[in-house]
Design an enzyme around this catalytic site. Structure first.
Site, PDB file in Angstrom:
ATOM      1  CG  HIS A 102      36.000  23.229  80.997  1.00 14.60           C
ATOM      2  ND1 HIS A 102      35.178  23.385  82.095  1.00 14.60           N
ATOM      3  CD2 HIS A 102      35.903  21.913  80.637  1.00 14.60           C
ATOM      4  CE1 HIS A 102      34.597  22.218  82.378  1.00 14.60           C
ATOM      5  NE2 HIS A 102      35.017  21.313  81.512  1.00 14.60           N
ATOM      6  CD  GLU A 165      35.481  15.704  84.408  1.00 18.42           C
ATOM      7  OE1 GLU A 165      35.646  15.541  83.189  1.00 18.42           O
ATOM      8  OE2 GLU A 165      34.419  16.125  84.905  1.00 18.42           O
ATOM      9  CD1 TRP A 170      37.776  15.083  79.704  1.00 15.58           C
ATOM     10  CD2 TRP A 170      37.991  12.853  79.771  1.00 15.58           C
ATOM     11  NE1 TRP A 170      37.352  14.660  80.939  1.00 15.58           N
ATOM     12  CE2 TRP A 170      37.459  13.304  81.018  1.00 15.58           C
ATOM     13  CE3 TRP A 170      38.212  11.482  79.583  1.00 15.58           C
ATOM     14  CZ2 TRP A 170      37.153  12.432  82.062  1.00 15.58           C
ATOM     15  CZ3 TRP A 170      37.910  10.618  80.632  1.00 15.58           C
ATOM     16  CH2 TRP A 170      37.388  11.085  81.845  1.00 15.58           C
ATOM     17  CE1 TYR A 236      28.121  15.048  84.734  1.00  8.84           C
ATOM     18  CE2 TYR A 236      30.518  14.909  84.786  1.00  8.84           C
ATOM     19  CZ  TYR A 236      29.359  15.660  84.847  1.00  8.84           C
ATOM     20  OH  TYR A 236      29.433  17.017  85.025  1.00  8.84           O
ATOM     21  CD  GLU A 270      32.229  18.613  86.395  1.00  9.67           C
ATOM     22  OE1 GLU A 270      31.750  17.955  85.446  1.00  9.67           O
ATOM     23  OE2 GLU A 270      33.203  19.367  86.280  1.00  9.67           O
TER      24      GLU A 270
HETATM   25  C1  BMA Z   1      30.825  20.191  79.224  1.00  7.24           C
HETATM   26  C2  BMA Z   1      29.624  20.549  78.378  1.00  7.24           C
HETATM   27  C3  BMA Z   1      30.045  21.618  77.404  1.00  7.24           C
HETATM   28  C4  BMA Z   1      30.616  22.823  78.191  1.00  7.24           C
HETATM   29  C5  BMA Z   1      31.710  22.363  79.134  1.00  7.24           C
HETATM   30  C6  BMA Z   1      32.224  23.486  80.022  1.00  7.24           C
HETATM   31  O1  BMA Z   1      30.535  19.152  80.094  1.00  7.24           O
HETATM   32  O2  BMA Z   1      28.581  21.007  79.193  1.00  7.24           O
HETATM   33  O3  BMA Z   1      28.932  22.026  76.651  1.00  7.24           O
HETATM   34  O4  BMA Z   1      31.133  23.781  77.310  1.00  7.24           O
HETATM   35  O5  BMA Z   1      31.233  21.324  79.945  1.00  7.24           O
HETATM   36  O6  BMA Z   1      31.228  24.033  80.826  1.00  7.24           O
END
Ligand code: BMA
Length: 353
Positions: A102, A165, A170, A236, A270
């Protein structure tokens, strides 16, 4: 054959063995499993909510590099030094590490800050290109340290899953924030930089869009067979409340067929239902697809997202209503935990080129 022709022996072995295992089993994975659980956050050498519940650890361990190069811990408060120790331990015990990222926006804010055209600016010639190289260097430094810290082996494969993703919008690398050409260029640049420049030959590369409609949609921003080892899916949507099991199956089947026709791995990179509102979710929603459908079950692994707190967790934990069902799920002969893996880093017979 791995996308990187110079992949290390252990990396090639992992790829080959996963392809073989995928035919009959699905490995259970969990994000941040060793770092914390819903009710604990402490230094435990080898503890997971999963083993607290069923006595077995995941086979695949997910980690995230968000905030790398900025602070000494990641965006979810996992210290990078501890992550490294856990990754070595996972490998030493014959488990598998996979890494997502991320990555913060290079102009301002986080991975979720979508106010600028970041991808264009970090490609060669862009105003933030050097900052991007610095990030990749930080990762390469992390991997070098990971491997140097162990006397047993200096060959610890990682399944690397960047820019995930991207079919959604997003993250700043998402669909609406860069062109197809920019996304593909970013992937290919990153691949060449990390393998050719930084010599990271221990990576398997996982492409992991969010839900998709059909093959064309899935492959729209696919960087190419020379750049990808794993055809992943983050889903998801189909498995949460209101999701449609038939769509879940349809997408997994498509994924498996696209991967197999290319000689690649397929994986549910995921998944999960936040806080698992359905106590029978494991055997009623997940198992029928990933273990019982003859095609969908040919994915190599399924990774559940992190166990952060009672309102945000995707794996079970002691006391949760889905625990009895999870135990049944965990006993299914096709669901593999760490103890079920055998010498996953040992190369058997090399396939002919
Ligand atoms: C998202 C959530 C957040 C987290 C992010 C990175 O789906 O779980 O709380 O910071 O992933 O792990």
């Amino acid at each position: 054959m791995t996308a990187n022709p110079n992949a290390t022996r252990a990396t090639r072995a992992l790829f080959q063995n996963l392809r073989e295992l995928a035919k009959t089993s699905t490995l259970f994975g969990h994000q941040d499993s060793l770092a914390y659980g819903v009710k604990w956050k402490d230094w435990h050498e080898f503890r997971t909510d999963i083993s607290d519940v069923c006595g077995q650890h995941p086979a695949v361990f997910g980690w995230d590099l968000g905030w790398m190069g900025k602070t000494n811990h990641n965006l979810d408060d996992v210290p990078f030094k501890a992550m490294m120790v856990w990754m070595r331990e996972v490998h030493h015990r014959g488990g598998i590490n996979t890494v997502s990222w991320h990555m913060d926006n290079f102009h301002d804010g986080t991975a979720w800050s979508i106010s600028r055209r970041v991808v264009a600016s970090i490609l060669p010639g862009g105003s933030k290109h050097q900052d991007y190289l610095d990030k990749l260097d930080a990762f390469a430094g992390f991997v070098d340290e990971l491997e140097l810290g162990t006397i047993i082996t200096r060959d610890i494969p990682l399944i690397f899953r960047p820019f995930h993703e991207h079919t959604g919008s997003w993250f700043w690398w998402g669909n609406a924030h860069c062109t197809k050409e920019e996304y593909v260029a970013l992937w290919r640049f990153t691949f060449h930089y990390l393998t050719d420049e930084k010599g990271l030959n221990n990576l398997l590369w996982a492409y992991s869009p969010d839900i998709f409609e059909d093959e064309k949609d899935y492959l729209e921003r696919y960087p190419g067979d020379d750049y990808v080892d794993v055809l992943g899916l983050d889903d998801y949507h189909d498995v949460g409340p209101g999701g449609q099991p038939i769509e879940f199956l349809r997408r997994l089947r498509l994924l498996v067929s696209m991967a197999e026709s290319r000689g690649k791995l397929a994986a549910l990179t995921e998944t999960g239902a936040e806080a698992i509102p359905d106590p029978c979710w494991w055997t009623q929603t997940l198992l029928p697809a990933i273990a019982e459908d003859p095609v969908a079950s040919r994915i190599a692994w399924a990774l559940l997202w992190r166990n952060d707190r009672p309102t945000h967790h995707y794996g079970p934990y002691p006391g949760h209503a889905s625990v009895p069902d999870f135990k049944v799920f965990s006993e299914h002969s096709a669901i593999f935990f760490r103890d079920d893996l055998d010498k996953i880093y040992r190369l058997r017979i090399e396939p002919k080129a």
